[in-house]
Design a protein around this motif. Structure first.
Motif, mmCIF file in Angstrom:
data_model
loop_
_atom_site.group_PDB
_atom_site.id
_atom_site.type_symbol
_atom_site.label_atom_id
_atom_site.label_comp_id
_atom_site.label_asym_id
_atom_site.label_seq_id
_atom_site.Cartn_x
_atom_site.Cartn_y
_atom_site.Cartn_z
ATOM 1 N N ILE A 2 0.662 -1.090 -0.374
ATOM 2 C CA ILE A 2 -0.146 0.281 0.027
ATOM 3 C C ILE A 2 1.318 1.684 -0.069
ATOM 4 C CG2 ILE A 2 -1.125 1.287 1.613
ATOM 5 C CD1 ILE A 2 -2.721 -1.124 -0.041
ATOM 6 N N ALA A 3 0.270 2.033 -0.888
ATOM 7 C CA ALA A 3 1.235 3.111 -0.719
ATOM 8 C C ALA A 3 -0.086 4.675 -0.493
ATOM 9 C CB ALA A 3 1.663 4.052 -1.820
ATOM 10 N N THR A 19 -5.489 6.253 -0.527
ATOM 11 C CA THR A 19 -4.243 5.160 -0.844
ATOM 12 C C THR A 19 -4.230 4.192 -1.870
ATOM 13 O OG1 THR A 19 -4.465 5.257 2.047
ATOM 14 C CG2 THR A 19 -3.506 3.421 1.075
ATOM 15 N N VAL A 20 -3.741 3.346 -2.713
ATOM 16 C CA VAL A 20 -3.334 2.563 -3.515
ATOM 17 C C VAL A 20 -2.810 1.842 -3.184
ATOM 18 C CG1 VAL A 20 -4.079 4.864 -5.435
ATOM 19 C CG2 VAL A 20 -1.475 4.019 -4.554
ATOM 20 N N THR A 21 -3.435 0.580 -4.240
ATOM 21 C CA THR A 21 -2.091 -0.230 -3.769
ATOM 22 C C THR A 21 -1.267 -0.236 -5.309
ATOM 23 O OG1 THR A 21 -4.331 -1.540 -3.140
ATOM 24 C CG2 THR A 21 -2.521 -3.105 -4.562
ATOM 25 N N SER A 25 4.784 -5.361 -9.487
ATOM 26 C CA SER A 25 6.125 -4.459 -9.969
ATOM 27 C C SER A 25 6.424 -3.633 -9.741
ATOM 28 C CB SER A 25 5.736 -4.513 -11.669
ATOM 29 O OG SER A 25 4.560 -3.556 -11.720
ATOM 30 N N GLY A 26 6.195 -2.766 -8.736
ATOM 31 C CA GLY A 26 5.885 -1.589 -8.461
ATOM 32 C C GLY A 26 4.792 -0.459 -9.195
ATOM 33 N N VAL A 27 4.420 -0.907 -9.958
ATOM 34 C CA VAL A 27 3.129 0.328 -10.352
ATOM 35 C C VAL A 27 2.315 0.294 -9.980
ATOM 36 C CG1 VAL A 27 2.369 0.511 -12.761
ATOM 37 C CG2 VAL A 27 4.338 -0.072 -12.292
ATOM 38 N N THR A 50 3.919 8.156 0.613
ATOM 39 C CA THR A 50 4.819 7.477 1.706
ATOM 40 C C THR A 50 4.486 5.760 1.334
ATOM 41 O OG1 THR A 50 4.063 8.949 3.405
ATOM 42 C CG2 THR A 50 4.710 6.558 3.652
ATOM 43 N N TYR A 51 5.591 5.515 0.971
ATOM 44 C CA TYR A 51 5.528 3.989 0.529
ATOM 45 C C TYR A 51 6.549 3.114 1.311
ATOM 46 C CZ TYR A 51 5.769 -0.135 -2.598
ATOM 47 O OH TYR A 51 6.015 -1.375 -3.282
ATOM 48 N N SER A 52 5.944 1.721 2.187
ATOM 49 C CA SER A 52 7.481 1.142 2.892
ATOM 50 C C SER A 52 8.697 2.086 3.615
ATOM 51 C CB SER A 52 7.856 0.121 2.037
ATOM 52 O OG SER A 52 6.832 -0.044 1.122
ATOM 53 N N GLY A 53 7.804 2.881 5.045
ATOM 54 C CA GLY A 53 8.407 3.417 5.561
ATOM 55 C C GLY A 53 9.582 4.755 4.691
#
Length: 66
Positions: A2-3, A19-21, A25-27, A50-53
């Motif tokens: 989640i980002a 909030t997006v999934t 692939s990181g897209v 914000t993504y993965s800290g």
């Protein structure tokens, strides 16, 4: 994964958030419409992610008068 995305106007007010999934692939993709409350000022707007800290920002100029 989640980002979290947000947009802040030139006055420093957060005017959009979502909030997006994120795909394996990181897209990811989403749509933000520049209109309504908070979009009435010309100037520099900031997009925050914000993504993965981790956090990243980018800026763009917007003028609601066209």
């Amino acid at each position: 994964s989640i980002a979290t995305l947000s947009i802040t106007n030139p006055a420093g007010t957060q005017i959009w958030s979502e909030t997006v999934t994120v795909k394996p692939s990181g897209v990811f993709s989403t749509l933000a419409i520049a209109g309504g409350d908070g979009w009435d000022q010309a100037g520099t707007y900031t997009v925050s992610l914000t993504y993965s800290g981790n956090s990243e920002t980018a800026s763009f100029t917007f003028d609601p008068s066209g």
